[in-house]
Design an enzyme around this catalytic site. Structure first.
Site, PDB file in Angstrom:
ATOM      1  N   GLY A 265      19.660  12.365  17.335  1.00  0.00           N
ATOM      2  CA  GLY A 265      19.065  11.157  17.884  1.00  0.00           C
ATOM      3  C   GLY A 265      17.679  10.846  17.341  1.00  0.00           C
ATOM      4  O   GLY A 265      17.106   9.813  17.647  1.00  0.00           O
TER       5      GLY A 265
ATOM      6  N   ASP B 275      14.966   9.554  14.791  1.00  0.00           N
ATOM      7  CA  ASP B 275      15.018   8.524  13.759  1.00  0.00           C
ATOM      8  C   ASP B 275      14.325   8.985  12.483  1.00  0.00           C
ATOM      9  O   ASP B 275      14.831   8.796  11.388  1.00  0.00           O
ATOM     10  CB  ASP B 275      14.352   7.239  14.263  1.00  0.00           C
TER      11      ASP B 275
ATOM     12  N   HIS C 105       8.182   5.845  -2.781  1.00  0.00           N
ATOM     13  CA  HIS C 105       9.330   6.344  -2.030  1.00  0.00           C
ATOM     14  C   HIS C 105       8.925   6.749  -0.622  1.00  0.00           C
ATOM     15  O   HIS C 105       7.811   7.205  -0.382  1.00  0.00           O
ATOM     16  CB  HIS C 105       9.957   7.541  -2.760  1.00  0.00           C
TER      17      HIS C 105
ATOM     18  N   ASP D 293       9.497   9.257   1.208  1.00  0.00           N
ATOM     19  CA  ASP D 293       9.001  10.609   1.472  1.00  0.00           C
ATOM     20  C   ASP D 293       7.575  10.802   0.951  1.00  0.00           C
ATOM     21  O   ASP D 293       7.022  11.898   1.054  1.00  0.00           O
ATOM     22  CB  ASP D 293       9.962  11.682   0.923  1.00  0.00           C
ATOM     23  N   HIS D 294       6.976   9.701   0.430  1.00  0.00           N
ATOM     24  CA  HIS D 294       5.572   9.757   0.006  1.00  0.00           C
ATOM     25  C   HIS D 294       4.694   8.717   0.687  1.00  0.00           C
ATOM     26  O   HIS D 294       3.487   8.893   0.759  1.00  0.00           O
ATOM     27  CB  HIS D 294       5.476   9.632  -1.516  1.00  0.00           C
TER      28      HIS D 294
ATOM     29  N   ASP E  61       6.081  12.859  -8.072  1.00  0.00           N
ATOM     30  CA  ASP E  61       7.453  13.106  -8.535  1.00  0.00           C
ATOM     31  C   ASP E  61       7.540  12.626  -9.970  1.00  0.00           C
ATOM     32  O   ASP E  61       7.132  11.511 -10.272  1.00  0.00           O
ATOM     33  CB  ASP E  61       8.460  12.323  -7.692  1.00  0.00           C
TER      34      ASP E  61
ATOM     35  N   ASP F 100       5.881  18.851  -9.021  1.00  0.00           N
ATOM     36  CA  ASP F 100       7.203  18.540  -8.472  1.00  0.00           C
ATOM     37  C   ASP F 100       8.183  19.695  -8.707  1.00  0.00           C
ATOM     38  O   ASP F 100       8.435  20.076  -9.842  1.00  0.00           O
ATOM     39  CB  ASP F 100       7.683  17.271  -9.185  1.00  0.00           C
TER      40      ASP F 100
ATOM     41  N   HIS G  27      24.442   8.012 -13.233  1.00  0.00           N
ATOM     42  CA  HIS G  27      23.168   8.310 -12.576  1.00  0.00           C
ATOM     43  C   HIS G  27      22.511   9.489 -13.269  1.00  0.00           C
ATOM     44  O   HIS G  27      23.191  10.389 -13.748  1.00  0.00           O
ATOM     45  CB  HIS G  27      23.396   8.661 -11.094  1.00  0.00           C
TER      46      HIS G  27
ATOM     47  N   HIS H 159      13.855  13.706 -11.334  1.00  0.00           N
ATOM     48  CA  HIS H 159      12.906  14.834 -11.340  1.00  0.00           C
ATOM     49  C   HIS H 159      13.119  15.730 -12.562  1.00  0.00           C
ATOM     50  O   HIS H 159      14.224  15.873 -13.065  1.00  0.00           O
ATOM     51  CB  HIS H 159      13.093  15.667 -10.074  1.00  0.00           C
TER      52      HIS H 159
END
Lengths: 551, 551
Positions: free
Chosen positions: B46, B48, B73, B75-76, B161, B193, B362, B366
């Protein structure tokens, strides 16, 4: 009714891994190949296991001439005890396969209910209109077999799970010679393992893993702890061989690993010189550099021995600087995160961890595309049905088959419940029969439905609030304090204000209501008012359940 | 107090992906590099989003001279709005990074609270004792930068990254020349990284993906539908280029993709001839063979456009025979199953699906091990701290660094809250400060704790039973019918017998009790008796919650 036809009914392992089961019918005879079980997917909350639907088989139980098992993995034999509660039929499989079924039946107290038959490769079993011949295949568990099912229209070859390993452990090759004979005589239908049908090239040999493990065992400065599947008996033999040649002792831990290794040693499937295996007490006296530990937990299972070691709470093994931990398995899809967490925790405790991404410590047990092409070329089947794989693998395998010789339109991707009918001249999907997931949760089989799973999902996200409203049965008025019970929503001690306000919202809702006696309507009103209040204040959507108690 | 020292405090992205944040301190000056957010792991039910703990920064807010962002991104940058509610400081980043932060602040209605500064590569920002220089790196979002942080002890290089792509899209190379100068002058500390520090070799170039996508777009018989990350603007440019050269139109769908492409076109980061992009109405008139669709959903997100297409309920796109669907992304760990399900469902609807396992659609963003060695060789840092990776990646990266020149003992694996102190002569981990997960659930930040998550997990497995016992407040006797409310446990309509029996168990428990008034004790007795009864009958362990209602 015209001439009899051959019917193949697909019941799983088709569109998802696990629950492998296929039914073959000819006139008044029916056989079953494999009865697997699936481990629950993420959204099957609280479900322990998933069975195929046995309705179709149950309704035709009088026709059932035998249950044929290709090998002893759970996704091929796990459903046998459940099926045998519903129908009676002889069960056939190779030695280890039947041994594993026996253990399973004993757990279910069904050992006296079943006629289990050990079959040797090459042996032919008569089952009504079918004659079923077992042939050896290379796979990640000993005694794996494929089946040549002789039918009135010609032979059906079912590979079971297999790969083409030319240097397998315990010398178990896929019997290409026998398949060549079948191909020469004419193969009606091939049903073949699709797990790696989207992977180019060849699957490497188990020999490479044996060499890598032996190297690690020889060179490691301290203890070597190796996790693999408990069913991977041949891998255990490789580890034991490495330990013997490095002059190390072997300690086995993890309940299923201990049980399986004991069973395998009893029937001679794991062999070691006297004194190599040590118990707990002796293990404590062996210097670290002379010890190999074989353990369960390669999938990060929460209560497994390796996970306990990684969390620092295994009874006998404390991970320390100098330990080398080897995870000799690939994560099954869905287990990646749990495995990665174990690796991280083992590093934190000071171990050096070798896993498949950084060392050749595992090879898969299934054929890759080039091997699949070889099987097609040898058998040159008239028809083809990909089995054992998720839907995309089945599609890839069907395309592969047509690219190497199966006539266009003769490769059939079946999904659960599909019926393929073959006669002298043609084949086609003619019917869809009841099939689907049957969930096991605790003692309940099939009593968990989508409705329950939806409720569990809702509860898992935001918890619940139960609103208890005492109502005077004479006056239909609120007759006491409103109580709110909540779990999984907010920490109540930090949020007493919201709860108190919620009670006032309920009271206000009831004040406006004309007929408290109309409980259904009132409950809906309370639920809507509360849900709105809670969402506005928290942006969360707990399950809201009003209860009126008449007093 | 002796001489000032350089302190590096690690706050995430260290031990798990996401929540990247590092604090650098010198005397009375402090800067922050990145403020990332993590997506919840499976057991964070639950939840977020997950933030870093800002306590340490909040307590030193007066020292904060700037927040430096390496790229856009989540996460940054995802934690920036939450941090800016607690502290004030100028924010620095390259054009696209700041553009994405602006969008985010507007969502949080904080657009007027922040001093956002667009920095060009090569520019140097003065921030107290620090001088921070941005340099370009190749990564999967445009305007990615690394930082050269000049400190009184020498330069600290933070790569952000990155990878070494010699043929990147939009010509954004990692600036090896500038790094060479820093290396020549002497690099104090490298922070680099680690995401692929356990992967051998080199990461392939984006150019290969461009070629593969262009090939697919040219050869596909019908529509081509390509899913990728909404932030992967360069990939979108590659798709547009392929579409232009094949004479196809481009339709964009999925909210975040539509928004990002619009923004990127506005600032010139996606360029296309007039008339290439089409809206819904025009799209309907374009023949399938002349259309490319760019969409979100590459991670199998439940409400994303691609998932809706796979489930057959997208508003504008119905998948049909002849469609080619390309998933131009790798599944982030944890998303494998959801992505696989989409692939399967798209195949079922008749599409041909190309994903990374079967086509070169793809490449990761990194650096792999050989690239990481190159960076080490160029910079020859005195100290090394691996960042951005799970614990095993950090360990692998630290080992790699020491294997190519970082002095033994000078590579430090920091985990959340670790403080690395560096002075003229030495470096070492000297402290551990408050850190850890801060959960966001709805509007709540930090109010979800382990207790709530445990309850949610319990509810998700077996649901709950609430037992309501009306008690006469005068006589302390049961004063009415016992009610049982249950969800997620069993389907009540099929199990009325168990529920009725459960009520009798409760009554029996209460009959034996001397003092109903001792509510606490009674509740425990009811809970124990019920739990035992339920487990014996079903082998399930729902949460049992007794409530006594005084009447």
């Amino acid at each position: 009714m015209g001439e009899p036809t051959l019917r193949i009914v697909a019941f799983g392992g088709l569109g998802d891994i696990g629950r492998n089961m296929a039914v073959l019918e000819w006139d008044d005879d029916m056989i079953i190949v494999d009865v697997g079980i699936m481990f629950p997917e993420e959204e099957m909350l609280g479900v322990d296991l998933v069975l195929p639907d046995f309705t179709y088989v149950r309704e035709r139980a009088h026709k059932l001439r035998g249950i044929f098992l290709t090998h002893g993995h759970e996704d091929h034999i796990g459903g046998v005890p459940y099926l045998l509660r519903e129908v009676k039929a002889p069960v056939y499989g190779a030695r280890l396969t039947i041994g594993l079924v026996e253990v399973k039946l004993a757990e279910h107290r069904l050992q006296n209910e079943a006629a289990l038959n050990v079959v040797e490769p090459g042996e032919v079993i008569h089952a009504g209109a079918f004659e079923v011949e077992f042939f050896t295949v290379a796979h990640s568990i000993p005694d794996s077999c494929g089946l040549i099912i002789h039918t009135p229209l010609g032979p059906v070859v079912h590979t079971g799970d297999f790969k083409l390993d030319h240097t397998p452990v315990m010398d178990q090759h896929t019997d290409l010679t026998r398949l060549g004979q079948v191909g020469a005589d004419g193969c009606l239908l091939l049903m073949a393992d699709s797990t790696y049908a989207d992977t180019e090239g060849y699957t490497p040999s188990e020999e490479l893993v044996g060499e890598a493990l032996s190297n690690i065992i020889h060179k490691a400065p301290g203890r070597v702890i190796i996790a693999t599947f408990a069913s991977q008996i041949a891998r255990v033999q490789q580890i034991v061989d490495g330990a013997v040649s490095a002059g190390r002792k072997v300690f086995v831990t993890g309940r299923s690993m201990v049980d399986n290794v004991a069973m395998a040693r009893r029937i001679g499937y794991v062999q070691a010189p006297e004194g190599i295996f040590v118990g707990v007490e002796e293990m404590r006296r062996v210097p670290n550099k002379d010890l190999v530990v074989v353990t369960t937990g390669s999938q990060g299972e929460p209560t497994s021995a390796l996970t306990r070691m990684a969390q620092g709470d295994h009874r006998h093994i404390q991970i320390q600087e100098g330990d080398t931990v080897v995870i000799s398995a690939n994560p099954i899809p869905g287990n990646e995160t749990a495995v990665a967490r174990n690796v991280d925790n083992l590093f934190r405790l000071g171990a050096n961890v070798l896993y498949n991404r950084v060392a050749n410590v595992h090879v898969r047990g299934h054929a890759s595309r080039e091997e699949l092409k070889i099987i097609q070329s040898i058998l040159q089947p008239e028809y083809f049905v990909p089995v054992q794989g998720e839907y995309r693998h089945l599609v890839a395998h069907a395309q592969l088959a047509e690219s190497v010789g199966v006539p266009k339109g003769n490769a059939f991707v079946l999904t659960d419940g599909d019926v393929l009918e073959i006669d002298e001249n043609q084949a086609g999907i003619v019917d869809k029969v009841p099939s689907g997931y049957v969930y096991i949760d605790g003692l309940g089989i099939g009593d968990i439905d989508q409705h329950i799973l939806r409720d569990r999902a809702h509860l898992s996200r935001d918890g619940f609030l139960v609103v208890i409203v005492p109502v005077d049965k004479e006056t239909s008025q609120v007759a006491g304090d409103i109580e709110i019970l909540t779990r999984g929503f907010v920490d109540r001690s930090d949020n007493e204000a919201i709860i108190e306000e919620a009670k006032r919202v309920v009271l206000k809702t009831l004040t406006g209501a004309a007929h408290l006696a109309e409980i259904g309507g009132i409950n809906t009103q309370i639920r809507d008012a509360m849900s709105k209040f809670i969402y506005d204040r928290t942006r969360r959507k707990p399950m809201v359940l009003p209860v009126t108690v008449e007093v």
